[in-house]
Scaffold this motif. Structure first.
Motif, mmCIF file in Angstrom:
data_model
loop_
_atom_site.group_PDB
_atom_site.id
_atom_site.type_symbol
_atom_site.label_atom_id
_atom_site.label_comp_id
_atom_site.label_asym_id
_atom_site.label_seq_id
_atom_site.Cartn_x
_atom_site.Cartn_y
_atom_site.Cartn_z
ATOM 1 N N PRO A 34 0.799 -1.257 -0.075
ATOM 2 C CA PRO A 34 -0.036 -0.008 0.106
ATOM 3 C C PRO A 34 0.888 1.125 -0.061
ATOM 4 O O PRO A 34 1.917 1.093 0.242
ATOM 5 C CB PRO A 34 -0.873 0.134 1.392
ATOM 6 N N ASP A 35 0.261 2.390 -0.274
ATOM 7 C CA ASP A 35 0.867 3.879 -0.262
ATOM 8 C C ASP A 35 1.460 3.953 1.111
ATOM 9 O O ASP A 35 2.506 4.377 1.254
ATOM 10 C CB ASP A 35 -0.007 4.969 -0.808
ATOM 11 N N LYS A 36 0.667 3.643 2.141
ATOM 12 C CA LYS A 36 0.990 4.132 3.608
ATOM 13 C C LYS A 36 1.724 2.575 4.222
ATOM 14 O O LYS A 36 0.923 1.873 4.224
ATOM 15 C CB LYS A 36 0.108 4.399 4.489
ATOM 16 N N LEU A 37 2.901 2.677 4.603
ATOM 17 C CA LEU A 37 3.280 1.467 5.173
ATOM 18 C C LEU A 37 4.559 1.830 5.956
ATOM 19 O O LEU A 37 5.194 2.905 5.947
ATOM 20 C CB LEU A 37 3.804 0.247 4.047
ATOM 21 N N ILE A 38 4.958 0.778 6.948
ATOM 22 C CA ILE A 38 6.275 0.835 7.582
ATOM 23 C C ILE A 38 7.021 -0.385 7.127
ATOM 24 O O ILE A 38 6.584 -1.442 6.611
ATOM 25 C CB ILE A 38 5.720 0.427 8.952
ATOM 26 N N CYS A 39 8.216 -0.167 7.130
ATOM 27 C CA CYS A 39 9.159 -1.432 6.732
ATOM 28 C C CYS A 39 10.255 -1.284 7.678
ATOM 29 O O CYS A 39 11.075 -0.075 7.956
ATOM 30 C CB CYS A 39 9.625 -1.120 5.216
ATOM 31 N N LEU A 40 10.729 -2.340 8.316
ATOM 32 C CA LEU A 40 11.979 -2.691 9.103
ATOM 33 C C LEU A 40 13.048 -3.409 8.371
ATOM 34 O O LEU A 40 12.830 -4.361 7.712
ATOM 35 C CB LEU A 40 11.590 -3.233 10.232
ATOM 36 N N ILE A 41 14.368 -2.521 8.064
ATOM 37 C CA ILE A 41 15.326 -3.083 7.426
ATOM 38 C C ILE A 41 16.424 -3.479 8.142
ATOM 39 O O ILE A 41 17.049 -2.541 8.644
ATOM 40 C CB ILE A 41 15.862 -1.972 6.210
ATOM 41 N N CYS A 64 9.150 4.774 7.113
ATOM 42 C CA CYS A 64 7.582 4.954 7.059
ATOM 43 C C CYS A 64 7.367 5.741 5.848
ATOM 44 O O CYS A 64 7.886 6.827 5.374
ATOM 45 C CB CYS A 64 7.178 5.893 8.262
ATOM 46 N N ARG A 65 6.464 5.104 4.885
ATOM 47 C CA ARG A 65 5.912 5.828 3.715
ATOM 48 C C ARG A 65 4.509 6.260 3.655
ATOM 49 O O ARG A 65 3.638 5.625 4.228
ATOM 50 C CB ARG A 65 6.024 4.911 2.452
ATOM 51 N N ASP A 66 4.223 7.537 3.123
ATOM 52 C CA ASP A 66 2.887 7.797 2.905
ATOM 53 C C ASP A 66 2.816 8.932 1.929
ATOM 54 O O ASP A 66 3.690 8.988 1.170
ATOM 55 C CB ASP A 66 2.592 8.728 4.460
ATOM 56 N N VAL A 67 1.437 9.175 1.540
ATOM 57 C CA VAL A 67 0.999 9.946 0.349
ATOM 58 C C VAL A 67 1.658 11.532 0.654
ATOM 59 O O VAL A 67 1.516 12.217 -0.187
ATOM 60 C CB VAL A 67 -0.215 9.711 -0.134
ATOM 61 N N ALA A 69 3.852 14.266 3.338
ATOM 62 C CA ALA A 69 5.170 14.148 4.326
ATOM 63 C C ALA A 69 4.725 14.347 5.565
ATOM 64 O O ALA A 69 5.466 13.662 6.532
ATOM 65 C CB ALA A 69 5.970 15.785 3.635
ATOM 66 N N SER A 70 3.671 15.079 6.106
ATOM 67 C CA SER A 70 3.219 14.990 7.491
ATOM 68 C C SER A 70 2.773 13.556 7.853
ATOM 69 O O SER A 70 3.084 13.403 9.014
ATOM 70 C CB SER A 70 2.198 16.255 7.644
ATOM 71 N N GLY A 71 2.265 12.802 7.024
ATOM 72 C CA GLY A 71 1.790 11.557 7.337
ATOM 73 C C GLY A 71 3.035 10.531 7.706
ATOM 74 O O GLY A 71 2.923 9.791 8.575
ATOM 75 N N ALA A 72 3.846 10.692 6.726
ATOM 76 C CA ALA A 72 5.169 9.893 7.031
ATOM 77 C C ALA A 72 6.134 10.223 8.140
ATOM 78 O O ALA A 72 6.318 9.357 8.924
ATOM 79 C CB ALA A 72 6.001 9.915 5.859
ATOM 80 N N LEU A 73 5.966 11.491 8.291
ATOM 81 C CA LEU A 73 6.806 11.954 9.705
ATOM 82 C C LEU A 73 6.183 11.712 10.791
ATOM 83 O O LEU A 73 6.337 11.186 11.860
ATOM 84 C CB LEU A 73 6.816 13.467 9.421
ATOM 85 N N GLN A 74 4.663 11.698 10.627
ATOM 86 C CA GLN A 74 4.032 11.541 11.931
ATOM 87 C C GLN A 74 3.950 9.861 12.248
ATOM 88 O O GLN A 74 4.336 9.367 13.729
ATOM 89 C CB GLN A 74 2.407 11.849 11.992
ATOM 90 N N LYS A 75 4.017 8.966 11.394
ATOM 91 C CA LYS A 75 4.329 7.725 11.617
ATOM 92 C C LYS A 75 5.596 7.348 12.257
ATOM 93 O O LYS A 75 5.680 6.720 12.983
ATOM 94 C CB LYS A 75 3.716 6.852 10.641
ATOM 95 N N ALA A 76 6.740 7.874 11.653
ATOM 96 C CA ALA A 76 7.979 7.742 12.004
ATOM 97 C C ALA A 76 8.179 8.332 13.411
ATOM 98 O O ALA A 76 9.028 7.510 14.211
ATOM 99 C CB ALA A 76 8.911 8.348 11.181
ATOM 100 N N ARG A 116 5.155 10.324 -5.798
ATOM 101 C CA ARG A 116 5.209 11.320 -4.974
ATOM 102 C C ARG A 116 4.943 10.913 -3.488
ATOM 103 O O ARG A 116 4.617 11.764 -2.706
ATOM 104 C CB ARG A 116 4.399 12.647 -5.443
ATOM 105 N N ARG A 117 5.011 9.680 -3.112
ATOM 106 C CA ARG A 117 5.039 9.299 -1.821
ATOM 107 C C ARG A 117 5.990 9.716 -1.012
ATOM 108 O O ARG A 117 7.245 9.479 -1.643
ATOM 109 C CB ARG A 117 4.701 7.895 -2.028
ATOM 110 N N VAL A 118 6.221 9.941 0.051
ATOM 111 C CA VAL A 118 7.325 10.468 0.942
ATOM 112 C C VAL A 118 7.524 9.511 1.992
ATOM 113 O O VAL A 118 6.902 8.913 2.388
ATOM 114 C CB VAL A 118 7.149 11.942 1.628
ATOM 115 N N TYR A 119 9.114 9.354 2.137
ATOM 116 C CA TYR A 119 9.545 8.477 2.992
ATOM 117 C C TYR A 119 10.489 9.180 4.304
ATOM 118 O O TYR A 119 11.241 9.794 3.929
ATOM 119 C CB TYR A 119 10.741 7.516 2.496
ATOM 120 N N TYR A 120 10.046 8.958 5.429
ATOM 121 C CA TYR A 120 10.545 9.381 6.567
ATOM 122 C C TYR A 120 11.362 8.044 7.530
ATOM 123 O O TYR A 120 10.654 7.053 7.409
ATOM 124 C CB TYR A 120 9.738 10.271 7.647
#
Length: 131
Positions: A34-41, A64-67, A69-76, A116-120
């Motif tokens: 999905p567009d919004k996700l978390i990945c542990l590497i 953390c990826r989101d559509v 920047a604020s969503g990705a930063l918030q989840k991170a 244009r999905r953002v990764y934090y």
């Protein structure tokens, strides 16, 4: 016995920060959806790896990826706050695993992809039992 990444995923799920493994949180794999996700590497580091008393140091990047920047930063930031155990030395993870968890920095912008999905994300050092 579950792997460290499996235990971390379950811990994040148990704390209500995502739905489940392979749904919106992944291990060592960033799928297109999905567009919004978390990945542990899990990665190698130039920092020395130490083994002592049946424990080992692991290096994990939380992404953390989101559509937005604020969503990705918030989840991170939510996951960073879970990992940043200020008043707790040892963290109890699922499956009886203990861990010493040390984030290496606050969440930062990693990338923006062609959709244009953002990764934090942030990096973390974890000392735990060898598995």
């Amino acid at each position: 016995m579950a792997t460290l990444l499996e235990d971390l995923v379950q811990w994040i799920v148990d704390n209500g920060l995502c739905e489940g493994d392979g749904i919106d949180i992944f291990r060592d794999y960033l799928p297109d959806t999905p567009d919004k996700l978390i990945c542990l590497i899990k990665y190698d580091s130039d920092l020395p790896t130490t083994k002592f008393n049946q424990s080992c140091v692991y290096y994990i990047q939380v992404v953390c990826r989101d559509v937005t920047a604020s969503g990705a930063l918030q989840k991170a930031t939510q996951i960073f706050n879970l990992f940043h155990r200020v008043n707790e030395n040892v963290t109890d993870l699922p499956n009886g695993r203990w861990a010493l968890i040390y984030p290496r920095q606050a969440p930062f912008k990693i990338d923006e992809d062609e959709k244009r999905r953002v990764y934090y994300g942030f990096n973390v050092v974890i000392t735990t039992s060898v598995n």
